[in-house]
Design a protein around this motif. Structure first.
Motif, mmCIF file in Angstrom:
data_model
loop_
_atom_site.group_PDB
_atom_site.id
_atom_site.type_symbol
_atom_site.label_atom_id
_atom_site.label_comp_id
_atom_site.label_asym_id
_atom_site.label_seq_id
_atom_site.Cartn_x
_atom_site.Cartn_y
_atom_site.Cartn_z
ATOM 1 N N ILE A 178 24.461 -30.331 6.287
ATOM 2 C CA ILE A 178 24.066 -30.453 7.683
ATOM 3 C C ILE A 178 22.998 -29.388 7.940
ATOM 4 O O ILE A 178 23.256 -28.194 7.740
ATOM 5 C CB ILE A 178 25.269 -30.259 8.624
ATOM 6 N N PRO A 179 21.811 -29.784 8.363
ATOM 7 C CA PRO A 179 20.740 -28.814 8.595
ATOM 8 C C PRO A 179 21.099 -27.825 9.715
ATOM 9 O O PRO A 179 21.841 -28.163 10.643
ATOM 10 C CB PRO A 179 19.545 -29.669 9.021
ATOM 11 N N ALA A 180 20.564 -26.623 9.626
ATOM 12 C CA ALA A 180 20.742 -25.628 10.678
ATOM 13 C C ALA A 180 20.309 -26.229 12.012
ATOM 14 O O ALA A 180 19.295 -26.917 12.104
ATOM 15 C CB ALA A 180 19.916 -24.383 10.364
ATOM 16 N N GLY A 181 21.121 -26.012 13.036
ATOM 17 C CA GLY A 181 20.783 -26.463 14.377
ATOM 18 C C GLY A 181 21.140 -27.900 14.694
ATOM 19 O O GLY A 181 21.010 -28.325 15.841
ATOM 20 N N GLU A 182 21.594 -28.690 13.708
ATOM 21 C CA GLU A 182 21.934 -30.092 13.979
ATOM 22 C C GLU A 182 23.319 -30.183 14.614
ATOM 23 O O GLU A 182 24.305 -29.692 14.062
ATOM 24 C CB GLU A 182 21.903 -30.927 12.710
ATOM 25 N N SER A 186 25.716 -16.863 9.650
ATOM 26 C CA SER A 186 25.630 -18.063 10.474
ATOM 27 C C SER A 186 26.510 -17.930 11.724
ATOM 28 O O SER A 186 27.626 -17.426 11.661
ATOM 29 C CB SER A 186 26.088 -19.285 9.671
ATOM 30 N N VAL A 187 25.967 -18.418 12.834
ATOM 31 C CA VAL A 187 26.680 -18.421 14.099
ATOM 32 C C VAL A 187 26.975 -19.871 14.478
ATOM 33 O O VAL A 187 26.083 -20.719 14.406
ATOM 34 C CB VAL A 187 25.856 -17.737 15.206
ATOM 35 N N THR A 188 28.205 -20.150 14.867
ATOM 36 C CA THR A 188 28.602 -21.494 15.278
ATOM 37 C C THR A 188 28.675 -21.544 16.790
ATOM 38 O O THR A 188 29.249 -20.657 17.422
ATOM 39 C CB THR A 188 29.987 -21.841 14.678
ATOM 40 N N GLU A 189 28.132 -22.622 17.365
ATOM 41 C CA GLU A 189 28.192 -22.825 18.806
ATOM 42 C C GLU A 189 28.774 -24.201 19.080
ATOM 43 O O GLU A 189 28.256 -25.212 18.607
ATOM 44 C CB GLU A 189 26.806 -22.727 19.442
ATOM 45 N N VAL A 190 29.887 -24.249 19.810
ATOM 46 C CA VAL A 190 30.513 -25.504 20.206
ATOM 47 C C VAL A 190 29.706 -26.087 21.356
ATOM 48 O O VAL A 190 29.441 -25.400 22.347
ATOM 49 C CB VAL A 190 31.986 -25.311 20.603
ATOM 50 N N THR A 191 29.316 -27.356 21.225
ATOM 51 C CA THR A 191 28.481 -28.006 22.242
ATOM 52 C C THR A 191 29.217 -29.097 23.012
ATOM 53 O O THR A 191 28.659 -29.722 23.896
ATOM 54 C CB THR A 191 27.207 -28.605 21.598
ATOM 55 N N GLU A 192 30.482 -29.343 22.669
ATOM 56 C CA GLU A 192 31.312 -30.377 23.319
ATOM 57 C C GLU A 192 32.477 -29.687 24.000
ATOM 58 O O GLU A 192 33.090 -28.793 23.439
ATOM 59 C CB GLU A 192 31.830 -31.329 22.239
ATOM 60 N N ILE A 248 30.958 -24.439 3.654
ATOM 61 C CA ILE A 248 30.151 -23.296 3.234
ATOM 62 C C ILE A 248 29.006 -23.107 4.226
ATOM 63 O O ILE A 248 28.294 -24.069 4.542
ATOM 64 C CB ILE A 248 29.569 -23.509 1.830
ATOM 65 N N THR A 249 28.845 -21.884 4.717
ATOM 66 C CA THR A 249 27.694 -21.505 5.535
ATOM 67 C C THR A 249 27.222 -20.128 5.073
ATOM 68 O O THR A 249 27.943 -19.428 4.344
ATOM 69 C CB THR A 249 28.033 -21.411 7.042
ATOM 70 N N ARG A 250 26.021 -19.753 5.517
ATOM 71 C CA ARG A 250 25.544 -18.400 5.243
ATOM 72 C C ARG A 250 26.411 -17.392 5.971
ATOM 73 O O ARG A 250 26.974 -17.681 7.026
ATOM 74 C CB ARG A 250 24.092 -18.227 5.713
ATOM 75 N N ARG A 251 26.505 -16.228 5.419
ATOM 76 C CA ARG A 251 27.341 -15.154 5.972
ATOM 77 C C ARG A 251 27.012 -14.870 7.445
ATOM 78 O O ARG A 251 27.894 -14.649 8.254
ATOM 79 C CB ARG A 251 27.137 -13.899 5.130
ATOM 80 N N MET A 254 31.823 -31.393 18.629
ATOM 81 C CA MET A 254 30.403 -31.303 18.309
ATOM 82 C C MET A 254 30.005 -29.833 18.346
ATOM 83 O O MET A 254 30.427 -29.088 19.242
ATOM 84 C CB MET A 254 29.572 -32.113 19.296
ATOM 85 N N HIS A 255 29.221 -29.421 17.343
ATOM 86 C CA HIS A 255 28.833 -28.025 17.248
ATOM 87 C C HIS A 255 27.584 -27.879 16.386
ATOM 88 O O HIS A 255 27.167 -28.829 15.718
ATOM 89 C CB HIS A 255 29.974 -27.177 16.665
ATOM 90 N N THR A 256 27.004 -26.689 16.422
ATOM 91 C CA THR A 256 25.850 -26.365 15.587
ATOM 92 C C THR A 256 26.122 -25.074 14.837
ATOM 93 O O THR A 256 27.022 -24.299 15.201
ATOM 94 C CB THR A 256 24.564 -26.175 16.426
ATOM 95 N N HIS A 257 25.345 -24.851 13.784
ATOM 96 C CA HIS A 257 25.361 -23.586 13.039
ATOM 97 C C HIS A 257 23.923 -23.103 12.940
ATOM 98 O O HIS A 257 22.987 -23.917 12.915
ATOM 99 C CB HIS A 257 25.898 -23.781 11.613
#
Length: 128
Positions: free
Chosen positions: A94-98, A121-127, A116-119, A59-62
């Protein structure tokens, strides 16, 4: 213009902490994604990500939207509340922050998708 031929670059086994459950390979085509880097001349990150059977992201967010386009196999994309089986030609935004996951999960099939993400974009692992 930059053309990347199928024989150019590498598809590398991903060992980023975002992946779980099996083997994952990433070929970055633009920007940086999945721990792999391509040319730095794009406004977005684009990669083909190949999930072995049973492999998925944690599980993660962007911080930007993420778009996924399935190019082979059967996979899943989901949140804590819902999941969808996806296959060739399916497209997910997938919406930003979901908080979400994607991959081959428990389908018994490998799956590959373009991610594909914006250049910036930061990914955060939540699991864990």
């Amino acid at each position: 213009m930059r053309v990347t031929k199928s024989s150019d670059g590498d598809t590398n086994q991903a060992n980023a902490p975002i992946f779980t459950g099996g083997n994952v390979w990433v070929r970055a085509l633009a920007g940086s994604i999945g721990g792999q880097n391509a040319a730095d001349d794009a406004d977005f990150n684009l990669a083909i990500v190949q999930f072995g059977a049973g492999a998925r992201t944690k599980m993660h967010t962007h911080t930007s939207e993420q778009m996924l386009y399935v190019v082979s196999g059967i996979g899943k994309v989901g949140t804590a509340d819902e999941e969808h089986t996806i296959s060739v030609g399916d497209f997910a935004i997938i919406p930003a922050g979901e908080d979400h996951f994607h991959g081959a999960a428990d389908t018994g099939s490998p799956m590959s998708h373009l991610a594909i993400t914006r250049r910036d974009s930061v990914t955060e692992v939540t699991e864990d």
